[in-house]
Design a protein around this motif. Sequence first.
Motif, PDB file in Angstrom:
ATOM      1  N   LYS A  23      -7.800   5.918  -4.249  1.00 20.61           N
ATOM      2  CA  LYS A  23      -7.451   7.175  -3.603  1.00 20.61           C
ATOM      3  C   LYS A  23      -5.951   7.156  -3.350  1.00 20.61           C
ATOM      4  CE  LYS A  23      -9.514  10.122  -0.404  1.00 20.61           C
ATOM      5  NZ  LYS A  23      -9.769  10.349   0.983  1.00 20.61           N
ATOM      6  N   VAL A  24      -5.235   8.109  -3.921  1.00 19.23           N
ATOM      7  CA  VAL A  24      -3.772   8.049  -3.867  1.00 19.23           C
ATOM      8  C   VAL A  24      -3.197   9.357  -3.325  1.00 19.23           C
ATOM      9  CG1 VAL A  24      -1.682   7.524  -5.207  1.00 19.23           C
ATOM     10  CG2 VAL A  24      -3.888   6.698  -6.015  1.00 19.23           C
ATOM     11  N   ILE A  25      -2.130   9.218  -2.554  1.00 19.77           N
ATOM     12  CA  ILE A  25      -1.399  10.411  -2.124  1.00 19.77           C
ATOM     13  C   ILE A  25       0.074  10.246  -2.488  1.00 19.77           C
ATOM     14  CG2 ILE A  25      -1.048   9.585   0.280  1.00 19.77           C
ATOM     15  CD1 ILE A  25      -1.539  12.663   0.993  1.00 19.77           C
ATOM     16  N   VAL A  26       0.648  11.308  -3.064  1.00 22.02           N
ATOM     17  CA  VAL A  26       2.084  11.309  -3.337  1.00 22.02           C
ATOM     18  C   VAL A  26       2.731  12.178  -2.269  1.00 22.02           C
ATOM     19  CG1 VAL A  26       3.918  11.964  -4.954  1.00 22.02           C
ATOM     20  CG2 VAL A  26       1.765  11.042  -5.828  1.00 22.02           C
ATOM     21  N   VAL A  27       3.687  11.590  -1.554  1.00 16.14           N
ATOM     22  CA  VAL A  27       4.401  12.341  -0.516  1.00 16.14           C
ATOM     23  C   VAL A  27       5.793  12.661  -1.051  1.00 16.14           C
ATOM     24  CG1 VAL A  27       5.282  12.280   1.850  1.00 16.14           C
ATOM     25  CG2 VAL A  27       3.130  11.106   1.286  1.00 16.14           C
ATOM     26  N   LYS A  49       0.823  -1.201   0.000  1.00 15.98           N
ATOM     27  CA  LYS A  49       0.000   0.000   0.000  1.00 15.98           C
ATOM     28  C   LYS A  49       0.862   1.258   0.000  1.00 15.98           C
ATOM     29  CE  LYS A  49      -3.796   1.681   2.637  1.00 15.98           C
ATOM     30  NZ  LYS A  49      -5.155   1.508   2.834  1.00 15.98           N
ATOM     31  N   CYS A  50       1.944   1.179   0.724  1.00 15.55           N
ATOM     32  CA  CYS A  50       2.838   2.331   0.834  1.00 15.55           C
ATOM     33  C   CYS A  50       4.115   2.014   0.034  1.00 15.55           C
ATOM     34  CB  CYS A  50       3.149   2.575   2.309  1.00 15.55           C
ATOM     35  SG  CYS A  50       4.166   4.011   2.588  1.00 15.55           S
ATOM     36  N   ILE A  51       4.290   2.725  -1.089  1.00 15.27           N
ATOM     37  CA  ILE A  51       5.351   2.385  -2.040  1.00 15.27           C
ATOM     38  C   ILE A  51       6.389   3.495  -2.137  1.00 15.27           C
ATOM     39  CG2 ILE A  51       5.816   1.815  -4.472  1.00 15.27           C
ATOM     40  CD1 ILE A  51       2.785   0.877  -4.487  1.00 15.27           C
ATOM     41  N   LEU A  52       7.615   3.110  -1.921  1.00 15.39           N
ATOM     42  CA  LEU A  52       8.719   4.063  -1.996  1.00 15.39           C
ATOM     43  C   LEU A  52       9.311   4.051  -3.407  1.00 15.39           C
ATOM     44  CD1 LEU A  52      11.501   4.731   0.409  1.00 15.39           C
ATOM     45  CD2 LEU A  52      12.202   3.449  -1.577  1.00 15.39           C
ATOM     46  N   VAL A  53       9.615   5.233  -3.915  1.00 19.03           N
ATOM     47  CA  VAL A  53      10.260   5.335  -5.229  1.00 19.03           C
ATOM     48  C   VAL A  53      11.629   5.976  -5.018  1.00 19.03           C
ATOM     49  CG1 VAL A  53      10.090   6.307  -7.565  1.00 19.03           C
ATOM     50  CG2 VAL A  53       8.006   5.607  -6.364  1.00 19.03           C
ATOM     51  N   TYR A  78      -3.431   4.062  -1.800  1.00 12.61           N
ATOM     52  CA  TYR A  78      -1.991   3.959  -2.071  1.00 12.61           C
ATOM     53  C   TYR A  78      -1.274   5.224  -1.616  1.00 12.61           C
ATOM     54  CZ  TYR A  78      -2.548  -0.247  -4.890  1.00 12.61           C
ATOM     55  OH  TYR A  78      -2.814  -1.525  -5.300  1.00 12.61           O
ATOM     56  N   VAL A  79      -0.093   5.011  -1.040  1.00 17.22           N
ATOM     57  CA  VAL A  79       0.759   6.125  -0.627  1.00 17.22           C
ATOM     58  C   VAL A  79       2.066   5.957  -1.409  1.00 17.22           C
ATOM     59  CG1 VAL A  79       1.861   7.280   1.350  1.00 17.22           C
ATOM     60  CG2 VAL A  79      -0.209   5.880   1.709  1.00 17.22           C
ATOM     61  N   ILE A  80       2.352   6.924  -2.282  1.00 20.15           N
ATOM     62  CA  ILE A  80       3.580   6.845  -3.087  1.00 20.15           C
ATOM     63  C   ILE A  80       4.575   7.838  -2.493  1.00 20.15           C
ATOM     64  CG2 ILE A  80       4.563   7.043  -5.438  1.00 20.15           C
ATOM     65  CD1 ILE A  80       2.243   5.105  -5.490  1.00 20.15           C
ATOM     66  N   VAL A  81       5.711   7.324  -2.048  1.00 23.37           N
ATOM     67  CA  VAL A  81       6.683   8.199  -1.384  1.00 23.37           C
ATOM     68  C   VAL A  81       7.886   8.434  -2.308  1.00 23.37           C
ATOM     69  CG1 VAL A  81       7.966   8.639   0.748  1.00 23.37           C
ATOM     70  CG2 VAL A  81       5.948   7.153   0.812  1.00 23.37           C
ATOM     71  N   ASP A  82       7.995   9.662  -2.768  1.00 29.25           N
ATOM     72  CA  ASP A  82       9.085  10.089  -3.661  1.00 29.25           C
ATOM     73  C   ASP A  82      10.263  10.501  -2.774  1.00 29.25           C
ATOM     74  OD1 ASP A  82      10.552  11.168  -5.736  1.00 29.25           O
ATOM     75  OD2 ASP A  82       9.267  12.923  -6.013  1.00 29.25           O
ATOM     76  N   THR A  83      11.433   9.936  -3.011  1.00 31.46           N
ATOM     77  CA  THR A  83      12.551  10.121  -2.065  1.00 31.46           C
ATOM     78  C   THR A  83      13.815  10.671  -2.753  1.00 31.46           C
ATOM     79  OG1 THR A  83      13.438   7.910  -2.441  1.00 31.46           O
ATOM     80  CG2 THR A  83      11.731   8.105  -0.758  1.00 31.46           C
TER      81      THR A  83
END
Length: 256
Positions: free
Chosen positions: A65-69, A35-39, A148-153
Motif C-alpha cells: 500500500k503506497v502513498i505519494v505525497v 518506510k518513508c522515502i524522500l525523493v 510506503y510513503v514516497i515524498v516528492d520534494t
Amino acid sequence: MNRMEIISVAAESYRTSEAFKSLRTNIQFSGTDIKCILVTSCMQDEGKSFISIELAKSLSEIGKKVIVVDADMRNSETIKRYKIESQNPVGLSQYLTNQASFENVLFKTQYENLHIVLSGIFPPNPVELLCTEKFKEFLVKCRQEYDYVIVDTPPLGVVIDAAVIAQNCDGAVLVIAAEKIKYRLALSVKKQLAKSNCKIIGAIMNYTDSKGFIKKKYEYGYYRHHSGDGRGSVFSIFRRKKPENTDNIKTEEDKV
Ligand SMILES: Nc1ncnc2c1ncn2[C@@H]1O[C@H](COP(=O)(O)OP(=O)(O)O)[C@@H](O)[C@H]1O
Ligand SMILES: [Mg+2]
C-alpha cells in the motif's frame, strides 16, 4: 475518497517496469525501517516526480500500500499530469493550514493500493508549514495507513524544503540528471541532505543513454563517494533521444 487518473509517460513498457522493479528491490533491501522515502534532486526537471510515481506504482504492483505525497508546494507540475475527478481538489498546503482534513486530501488512482496527495495551492510560507507539528503528524498518519510513503520534494540545490522534510523521513534518494548536474553541485546537495540525519539510500541516474552505460565504471567510482555509508546504490534510468518511445527506457543497477 477522491479519485484521479495518473497519465503515465512510461506507459506499460516492459523495460520501464523492469527498471523500476530493480529500484523497488533495492529499496526493499535497504531495510524494513525504511518506510518513508524522500525523493529529491539538485535542480528542477531531473525526474523526481516521474520517478516518485513510477516507483510507487512498482511497489503497489507487489501488493504494497503506497502513498505519494507531492510536497513540492512551490512549483508542482504534477496536477497537470493527472485527470482529477474533483471540482475543487485540495492538497498538502490546505491540509497544513487546517483548510482540509486528511481524508479530503487522499486521492485513489487507477492502480490498486496507490494513493496520492497533491501539493495544493502555493502557500506564502512553504518552509514554515513543513516545520510544523502538523506536517510531522501528517507523515505519521501516512505511515500508519501505508506500507510506503514516497515524498516528492522541490530541488534541494534551489530551495531548502527537502532538507526540512528529510528530518521526518527514513531514507532519501537523490535523482541526478545525467550530463546536466556538475559533480560539485551533487556533492553539496548530498552534504546538505546528510545534515538532516536522514539515511541516503542511494542515487538514481536519470536520462542516461547507451553512452552513459559504457561509462558505467566511471559512474560507479563517482557515486561511491556519494552514497552515504557506502552501502547506497546507483540506478540508471535510461532514456534515448525520443522519450515518448518508452521501449527505450531501461535500467542498470550497480551495488556500490
Ligand atoms: N526517465 C524518463 N523517461 C521519460 N520521461 C522522463 C524521464 N524522467 C523524467 N521524464 C519527464 O521529464 C519531465 C520532467 O520530469 P519531472 O519528473 O517533472 O522532473 P522534476 O520533478 O524533477 O522537476 C516530465 O515530463 C517527465 O515525465
Ligand atoms: Mg516535480
